[in-house]
Scaffold this motif. Structure first.
Motif, PDB file in Angstrom:
ATOM      1  N   LEU A 248      23.604  44.248  13.254  1.00 48.73           N
ATOM      2  CA  LEU A 248      22.509  44.562  13.980  1.00 48.73           C
ATOM      3  C   LEU A 248      22.095  43.682  14.914  1.00 48.73           C
ATOM      4  O   LEU A 248      22.235  42.743  14.646  1.00 48.73           O
ATOM      5  CB  LEU A 248      21.723  45.260  12.996  1.00 48.73           C
ATOM      6  CG  LEU A 248      21.815  46.273  11.658  1.00 48.73           C
ATOM      7  CD1 LEU A 248      20.686  46.343  11.078  1.00 48.73           C
ATOM      8  CD2 LEU A 248      22.277  47.511  12.399  1.00 48.73           C
ATOM      9  N   THR A 249      21.093  44.325  15.942  1.00 45.61           N
ATOM     10  CA  THR A 249      20.450  43.290  17.053  1.00 45.61           C
ATOM     11  C   THR A 249      19.400  42.957  15.846  1.00 45.61           C
ATOM     12  O   THR A 249      18.865  43.385  14.686  1.00 45.61           O
ATOM     13  CB  THR A 249      20.067  44.171  17.961  1.00 45.61           C
ATOM     14  OG1 THR A 249      19.207  44.950  17.454  1.00 45.61           O
ATOM     15  CG2 THR A 249      20.957  44.659  18.727  1.00 45.61           C
TER      16      THR A 249
ATOM     17  N   ASP B 280      16.181  43.123  16.544  1.00 44.27           N
ATOM     18  CA  ASP B 280      15.161  43.795  16.348  1.00 44.27           C
ATOM     19  C   ASP B 280      15.384  45.249  15.338  1.00 44.27           C
ATOM     20  O   ASP B 280      14.663  45.652  14.664  1.00 44.27           O
ATOM     21  CB  ASP B 280      14.957  44.924  17.998  1.00 44.27           C
ATOM     22  CG  ASP B 280      14.034  43.739  18.700  1.00 44.27           C
ATOM     23  OD1 ASP B 280      13.468  42.783  18.275  1.00 44.27           O
ATOM     24  OD2 ASP B 280      14.175  44.192  19.931  1.00 44.27           O
ATOM     25  N   GLU B 281      16.711  45.688  15.295  1.00 49.28           N
ATOM     26  CA  GLU B 281      17.283  46.724  14.312  1.00 49.28           C
ATOM     27  C   GLU B 281      17.170  46.002  12.884  1.00 49.28           C
ATOM     28  O   GLU B 281      16.713  46.908  12.236  1.00 49.28           O
ATOM     29  CB  GLU B 281      18.822  47.068  14.930  1.00 49.28           C
ATOM     30  CG  GLU B 281      18.942  47.913  16.018  1.00 49.28           C
ATOM     31  CD  GLU B 281      20.091  48.066  16.262  1.00 49.28           C
ATOM     32  OE1 GLU B 281      20.551  49.102  17.071  1.00 49.28           O
ATOM     33  OE2 GLU B 281      21.214  47.184  15.967  1.00 49.28           O
TER      34      GLU B 281
ATOM     35  N   ALA C 160      13.902  46.117  11.820  1.00 46.01           N
ATOM     36  CA  ALA C 160      13.236  47.493  11.601  1.00 46.01           C
ATOM     37  C   ALA C 160      13.737  47.960  10.146  1.00 46.01           C
ATOM     38  O   ALA C 160      12.862  48.684   9.466  1.00 46.01           O
ATOM     39  CB  ALA C 160      13.637  48.515  12.544  1.00 46.01           C
ATOM     40  N   VAL C 161      15.017  47.634   9.820  1.00 41.54           N
ATOM     41  CA  VAL C 161      15.414  47.937   8.693  1.00 41.54           C
ATOM     42  C   VAL C 161      14.604  47.495   7.587  1.00 41.54           C
ATOM     43  O   VAL C 161      14.401  48.203   6.489  1.00 41.54           O
ATOM     44  CB  VAL C 161      17.059  47.611   8.590  1.00 41.54           C
ATOM     45  CG1 VAL C 161      17.470  47.559   7.003  1.00 41.54           C
ATOM     46  CG2 VAL C 161      17.937  48.443   9.485  1.00 41.54           C
TER      47      VAL C 161
ATOM     48  N   HIS D  82      11.449  48.844   6.983  1.00 36.74           N
ATOM     49  CA  HIS D  82      11.515  50.292   6.484  1.00 36.74           C
ATOM     50  C   HIS D  82      11.517  49.958   4.934  1.00 36.74           C
ATOM     51  O   HIS D  82      10.915  50.626   3.956  1.00 36.74           O
ATOM     52  CB  HIS D  82      12.680  50.929   7.062  1.00 36.74           C
ATOM     53  CG  HIS D  82      13.116  52.054   6.153  1.00 36.74           C
ATOM     54  ND1 HIS D  82      12.398  53.474   6.469  1.00 36.74           N
ATOM     55  CD2 HIS D  82      13.952  52.248   5.017  1.00 36.74           C
ATOM     56  CE1 HIS D  82      13.080  54.220   5.785  1.00 36.74           C
ATOM     57  NE2 HIS D  82      13.962  53.815   4.678  1.00 36.74           N
TER      58      HIS D  82
END
Length: 75
Positions: A42-43, A45-46, A49-50, A53
């Protein structure tokens, strides 16, 4: 990334060979379990986000809440 979203580092565990990218587990003291290679897939930012969450699941104690609701539903 965990600290950036307010998730304590001791709440995060990495596991090699995990078939799922990330999930939250634990009734009393929930923890976020992530694949060891997730940061490579993942990047930044991703990944943030994970973890954000999953951090919400930890704060809401969702594993305990869901288990309780399933138990009530089966009655």
């Amino acid at each position: 990334a965990a600290q950036a979203v307010g998730l304590a580092a001791e709440r995060v565990r990495t596991v090699r060979g995990l078939p799922m990218p990330a999930f939250t587990s634990g009734w009393i003291s929930p923890r976020v379990i992530v694949a060891a290679d997730l940061h490579e897939r993942l990047t930044p930012d991703e990944l943030t986000a994970v973890l954000a969450h999953e951090g919400v699941h930890v704060r809401r104690r969702d594993p305990l809440r869901l288990a309780s609701l399933r138990a009530l539903a089966s009655l």
